[in-house]
Design a protein around this motif. Structure first.
Motif, PDB file in Angstrom:
ATOM      1  N   UNK A 215      43.252  46.244  27.537  1.00  0.00           N
ATOM      2  CA  UNK A 215      43.436  45.681  26.436  1.00  0.00           C
ATOM      3  C   UNK A 215      44.840  44.759  26.839  1.00  0.00           C
ATOM      4  N   UNK A 216      45.028  44.124  25.667  1.00  0.00           N
ATOM      5  CA  UNK A 216      46.777  43.274  26.110  1.00  0.00           C
ATOM      6  C   UNK A 216      47.281  43.440  25.096  1.00  0.00           C
ATOM      7  N   UNK A 217      49.359  42.615  25.747  1.00  0.00           N
ATOM      8  CA  UNK A 217      49.977  43.486  24.912  1.00  0.00           C
ATOM      9  C   UNK A 217      50.582  41.635  24.241  1.00  0.00           C
ATOM     10  N   UNK A 218      50.483  41.492  23.210  1.00  0.00           N
ATOM     11  CA  UNK A 218      51.138  40.336  22.701  1.00  0.00           C
ATOM     12  C   UNK A 218      53.129  40.104  22.695  1.00  0.00           C
ATOM     13  N   UNK A 219      53.446  39.625  22.844  1.00  0.00           N
ATOM     14  CA  UNK A 219      54.706  39.516  22.598  1.00  0.00           C
ATOM     15  C   UNK A 219      55.575  37.906  22.565  1.00  0.00           C
ATOM     16  N   UNK A 220      56.530  37.686  21.694  1.00  0.00           N
ATOM     17  CA  UNK A 220      57.078  36.152  21.809  1.00  0.00           C
ATOM     18  C   UNK A 220      58.545  35.796  22.033  1.00  0.00           C
ATOM     19  N   UNK A 221      58.846  35.376  22.631  1.00  0.00           N
ATOM     20  CA  UNK A 221      60.669  35.479  22.809  1.00  0.00           C
ATOM     21  C   UNK A 221      61.097  33.593  22.484  1.00  0.00           C
ATOM     22  N   UNK A 222      61.450  33.887  21.124  1.00  0.00           N
ATOM     23  CA  UNK A 222      62.586  32.419  21.084  1.00  0.00           C
ATOM     24  C   UNK A 222      60.686  31.890  20.189  1.00  0.00           C
ATOM     25  N   UNK A 223      60.341  30.975  21.088  1.00  0.00           N
ATOM     26  CA  UNK A 223      59.505  29.645  20.573  1.00  0.00           C
ATOM     27  C   UNK A 223      58.059  30.195  21.779  1.00  0.00           C
ATOM     28  N   UNK A 224      58.978  30.859  23.016  1.00  0.00           N
ATOM     29  CA  UNK A 224      57.429  30.997  23.838  1.00  0.00           C
ATOM     30  C   UNK A 224      56.205  32.573  23.780  1.00  0.00           C
ATOM     31  N   UNK A 226      53.747  35.338  25.164  1.00  0.00           N
ATOM     32  CA  UNK A 226      53.283  35.720  25.978  1.00  0.00           C
ATOM     33  C   UNK A 226      52.401  37.085  25.773  1.00  0.00           C
ATOM     34  N   UNK A 227      52.104  36.944  26.946  1.00  0.00           N
ATOM     35  CA  UNK A 227      50.543  38.367  26.452  1.00  0.00           C
ATOM     36  C   UNK A 227      50.119  39.543  28.190  1.00  0.00           C
ATOM     37  N   UNK A 228      49.704  39.948  28.040  1.00  0.00           N
ATOM     38  CA  UNK A 228      49.943  40.705  29.249  1.00  0.00           C
ATOM     39  C   UNK A 228      49.071  41.795  29.372  1.00  0.00           C
ATOM     40  N   UNK A 229      48.374  41.970  30.163  1.00  0.00           N
ATOM     41  CA  UNK A 229      47.047  42.566  29.993  1.00  0.00           C
ATOM     42  C   UNK A 229      46.741  43.607  31.072  1.00  0.00           C
ATOM     43  N   UNK A 247      57.033  43.231  34.359  1.00  0.00           N
ATOM     44  CA  UNK A 247      57.750  42.165  35.391  1.00  0.00           C
ATOM     45  C   UNK A 247      57.082  40.942  35.105  1.00  0.00           C
ATOM     46  N   UNK A 248      55.936  40.553  35.060  1.00  0.00           N
ATOM     47  CA  UNK A 248      55.485  39.110  34.431  1.00  0.00           C
ATOM     48  C   UNK A 248      54.576  38.984  33.581  1.00  0.00           C
ATOM     49  N   UNK A 249      54.618  37.960  32.422  1.00  0.00           N
ATOM     50  CA  UNK A 249      53.391  37.475  31.663  1.00  0.00           C
ATOM     51  C   UNK A 249      52.894  36.801  31.661  1.00  0.00           C
ATOM     52  N   UNK A 250      52.044  36.165  31.409  1.00  0.00           N
ATOM     53  CA  UNK A 250      51.327  35.181  31.172  1.00  0.00           C
ATOM     54  C   UNK A 250      51.411  34.129  29.583  1.00  0.00           C
ATOM     55  N   UNK A 251      51.927  33.108  30.047  1.00  0.00           N
ATOM     56  CA  UNK A 251      52.888  32.412  28.581  1.00  0.00           C
ATOM     57  C   UNK A 251      51.126  31.869  28.235  1.00  0.00           C
TER      58      UNK A 251
END
Length: 251
Positions: A215-224, A226-229, A247-251
């Motif tokens: 399952x994937x978590x999606x998040x946004x920081x400012x204008x970027x 990200x997704x984390x599986x 610690x590291x997510x895909x943009x």
């Protein structure tokens, strides 16, 4: 023989007086409550305010009489002291009471929990019980949280315009067995988490469950964006804070 009979009469009369409750002056069950369990930063139903909105459903069984009754109590201050809205009254002075309480009152309806960006106090379901409460003694109950709490921590950021969506069941209800459940026909969706900018984290309440790997978590920081599986299953337990570190997510 006459003296023995006299003593028996006195004993019975005294016992009857001990059992009696004045029907014109009923004595309500007293209730004092507190909230236990761990928490992090975003406040749920972690303490009482006594602002007039905190109502409890209270259920009692009076042991020696097998009388069962239901009442509603209002928390009247930050100490967890209560007043009677619709009360529970002792049937006799020698009985004891087994007491169950739930917050909020009337919380059996299905509720959507999709939007938690502004907090989640409204559906932070609480449950507590205490047995063998004596007459004129307050039932002192420590409540536990029936939802699970998830804290997702991401790499530090300076932006304040942030958001996160976490996959989960979005409909819940407080069942009669005092657990939080999901309707059988519910469809899994996404929940908007509450940001904790100061700690570069996001928090939300979820029904106890297993969020499966993939399952994937999606998040946004400012204008970027990200997704984390998830690489493994994530177990969420009632009355517990589970923390996920990204610690590291895909943009």
């Amino acid at each position: 023989m006459a003296s023995m009979l006299s003593a028996m009469v006195v004993a019975c009369s005294s016992d009857d007086m001990e059992q009696a409750i004045d029907k014109d002056r009923p004595q309500a069950l007293g209730l004092v409550c507190s909230v236990g369990g761990s928490t992090r930063t975003v406040s749920g139903m972690d303490a009482w305010t006594g602002d007039g909105t905190e109502l409890l459903d209270v259920f009692v069984t009076f042991n020696s009489t097998s009388v069962k009754d239901t009442g509603v109590y209002e928390v009247i201050n930050s100490l967890g002291e209560t007043s009677v809205v619709s009360g529970l009254y002792w049937p006799s002075v020698s009985t004891t009471a087994n007491v169950v309480a739930r917050y909020p009152a009337g919380s059996g309806d299905t509720v959507c929990i999709s939007h938690q960006e502004n907090g989640f106090k409204a559906f932070d379901y609480l449950y507590g019980k205490v047995d063998n409460v004596a007459h004129k003694a307050d039932a002192t109950i420590t409540f536990t949280h029936k939802m699970a709490k998830l804290c997702v921590i991401v790499p530090a950021f300076a932006e304040t315009d942030v958001s996160m969506q976490v996959p989960s069941d979005t409909l819940v209800y407080f069942a009669s067995d005092n657990t939080v459940k999901v309707p059988e026909d519910a469809i899994t969706g996404y929940i908007e988490a509450c940001p904790d900018v100061a700690n570069h984290a996001f928090e939300l309440l979820l029904p106890p469950q297993t969020i499966t790997a993939g399952r994937t978590i999606y998040y946004r920081i400012g204008e970027k964006n990200y997704r984390y599986t998830l690489t493994g299953n994530m177990e969420l337990t009632e009355n517990k804070v589970d923390t996920l570190y990204i610690k590291q997510a895909t943009i």
